[in-house]
Scaffold this motif. Structure first.
Motif, PDB file in Angstrom:
ATOM      1  N   TYR A  71      -6.465   2.898  -6.865  1.00  0.00           N
ATOM      2  CA  TYR A  71      -6.334   3.993  -5.911  1.00  0.00           C
ATOM      3  C   TYR A  71      -7.711   4.551  -5.597  1.00  0.00           C
ATOM      4  O   TYR A  71      -8.681   4.352  -6.346  1.00  0.00           O
ATOM      5  N   TYR A  86      -4.994  14.490  -6.518  1.00  0.00           N
ATOM      6  CA  TYR A  86      -5.063  13.293  -5.681  1.00  0.00           C
ATOM      7  C   TYR A  86      -3.736  13.023  -4.977  1.00  0.00           C
ATOM      8  O   TYR A  86      -3.722  12.431  -3.888  1.00  0.00           O
ATOM      9  N   GLU A 106      -1.387  -1.991  -4.302  1.00  0.00           N
ATOM     10  CA  GLU A 106      -0.547  -2.326  -5.434  1.00  0.00           C
ATOM     11  C   GLU A 106      -0.193  -3.818  -5.457  1.00  0.00           C
ATOM     12  O   GLU A 106       0.098  -4.419  -4.413  1.00  0.00           O
ATOM     13  N   ALA A 132      -5.786   9.709   0.481  1.00  0.00           N
ATOM     14  CA  ALA A 132      -5.862   8.936  -0.759  1.00  0.00           C
ATOM     15  C   ALA A 132      -4.792   7.855  -0.712  1.00  0.00           C
ATOM     16  O   ALA A 132      -3.673   8.099  -0.236  1.00  0.00           O
ATOM     17  N   HIS A 133      -5.143   6.670  -1.192  1.00  0.00           N
ATOM     18  CA  HIS A 133      -4.251   5.522  -1.045  1.00  0.00           C
ATOM     19  C   HIS A 133      -4.202   4.686  -2.316  1.00  0.00           C
ATOM     20  O   HIS A 133      -5.169   4.644  -3.089  1.00  0.00           O
ATOM     21  N   SER A 134      -3.086   4.009  -2.497  1.00  0.00           N
ATOM     22  CA  SER A 134      -2.950   3.045  -3.578  1.00  0.00           C
ATOM     23  C   SER A 134      -2.725   1.665  -2.989  1.00  0.00           C
ATOM     24  O   SER A 134      -2.013   1.507  -1.991  1.00  0.00           O
ATOM     25  N   HIS A 163      -3.242  12.305  -1.132  1.00  0.00           N
ATOM     26  CA  HIS A 163      -2.372  11.224  -0.676  1.00  0.00           C
ATOM     27  C   HIS A 163      -1.387  11.721   0.381  1.00  0.00           C
ATOM     28  O   HIS A 163      -1.168  11.066   1.410  1.00  0.00           O
ATOM     29  N   VAL A 176       0.879   4.373  -9.718  1.00  0.00           N
ATOM     30  CA  VAL A 176      -0.436   3.757  -9.895  1.00  0.00           C
ATOM     31  C   VAL A 176      -1.366   4.692 -10.664  1.00  0.00           C
ATOM     32  O   VAL A 176      -2.051   4.265 -11.604  1.00  0.00           O
ATOM     33  N   MET A 177      -1.367   5.964 -10.301  1.00  0.00           N
ATOM     34  CA  MET A 177      -2.241   6.906 -11.001  1.00  0.00           C
ATOM     35  C   MET A 177      -1.860   7.031 -12.469  1.00  0.00           C
ATOM     36  O   MET A 177      -2.733   7.070 -13.354  1.00  0.00           O
ATOM     37  N   PHE A 221       2.240   5.612  -5.182  1.00  0.00           N
ATOM     38  CA  PHE A 221       0.930   6.193  -5.499  1.00  0.00           C
ATOM     39  C   PHE A 221       0.937   6.859  -6.871  1.00  0.00           C
ATOM     40  O   PHE A 221       0.032   6.646  -7.684  1.00  0.00           O
ATOM     41  N   THR A 223       0.845  -1.199   0.000  1.00  0.00           N
ATOM     42  CA  THR A 223       0.000   0.000   0.000  1.00  0.00           C
ATOM     43  C   THR A 223       0.876   1.243   0.000  1.00  0.00           C
ATOM     44  O   THR A 223       1.883   1.313   0.722  1.00  0.00           O
ATOM     45  N   ASP A 224       0.493   2.201  -0.845  1.00  0.00           N
ATOM     46  CA  ASP A 224       1.119   3.531  -0.860  1.00  0.00           C
ATOM     47  C   ASP A 224       2.621   3.490  -1.127  1.00  0.00           C
ATOM     48  O   ASP A 224       3.345   4.417  -0.773  1.00  0.00           O
TER      49      ASP A 224
END
Length: 232
Positions: free
Chosen positions: A145, A120, A133, A129-131, A124, A96-97, A93, A89-90
């Motif tokens: 995300y 975003y 992965e 805001a989170h990713s 984050h 990912v976007m 970020f 996670t994160d």
């Protein structure tokens, strides 16, 4: 419709949203954290093309997933139990976007343009805001995300460069959110992909009422670091 000048204007009532195109509520404004957080708290999200006015949407019905209703197919369950991937996670970020922004097949453009990415990334950095992965052999191969407020996760977009990579991230996310007591995952609009995982439509009124109950704070509630959850 919302003005786009320097003064701050709140959003119109949700019942003012158009039925065609479904859910169009307002135009203009900006993508500041203040406005984005107000939008999400009310069940509104931005979607617009590059170099066009910001458009704000609240469709009816609304596609959602209740964490307890997650569906995992037999083939996906087998993949989940393998050890060839890792969920983080994160970690990346921005990456990912940008991956989510890549045009899909038969598409020539994207709504995730630099202005959206910058907005975003701000959320984050605020811890909102989170990713999630999926990594294989040190490479990012899929993920998603979104924005987390209270006990609601607002999913924005996902991508896969290998089969089932986004589903792996999504399943781990849902199971962790269920363990944390989250009550709702917003999927915005209907898609067969999300329906296959258990998402379904509810009315805009019900969605708004659930947000009122589940969002009590706009502050980050915890560090998002759940590693690889166990898949039963």
């Amino acid at each position: 419709m919302m003005a786009s000048d320097k003064t701050y204007d709140s959003f119109p009532p949700l019942e003012n949203a158009l039925s065609e195109p479904n859910g169009l509520l307002a135009a203009g404004g900006d993508l500041s954290p203040r406005r984005l957080l107000e939008a999400y708290r009310k069940g509104i999200f931005p979607w617009f093309n590059k170099d066009e006015p910001i458009l704000w949407w609240s469709p009816d019905p609304r596609m959602v997933l209740f964490p307890s209703e997650l569906k995992i197919s037999r083939s996906l369950r087998k993949t989940l139990k393998k050890d060839h991937y890792r969920i983080h996670t994160d970690r990346s970020f921005d990456q990912v976007m940008h991956a989510c922004a890549s045009p899909r097949k038969e598409q020539t453009g994207t709504w995730i343009h630099p202005e959206m990415i910058a907005a975003y990334v701000d959320l984050h950095e605020m811890g909102l805001a989170h990713s999630i992965e999926t990594w294989v052999d040190g490479s990012l191969v899929g993920g998603l995300y979104g924005v987390s407020l209270g006990k609601v996760f607002f999913g924005e977009s996902m991508f896969s460069s290998v089969t089932d990579a986004s589903k792996l991230a999504f399943v781990h996310l849902v199971q962790q959110l269920q363990a944390w007591g989250f009550g709702l995952i917003d999927c915005q609009v209907k898609s067969d992909h999300l329906a296959s995982l258990g998402a379904r439509e509810i009315s805009r009124m019900e969605f708004s009422q659930r947000l009122d109950l589940l969002i009590s704070s706009l502050e980050p509630s915890k560090k998002w670091d759940f590693g690889r959850t166990r898949i039963e």
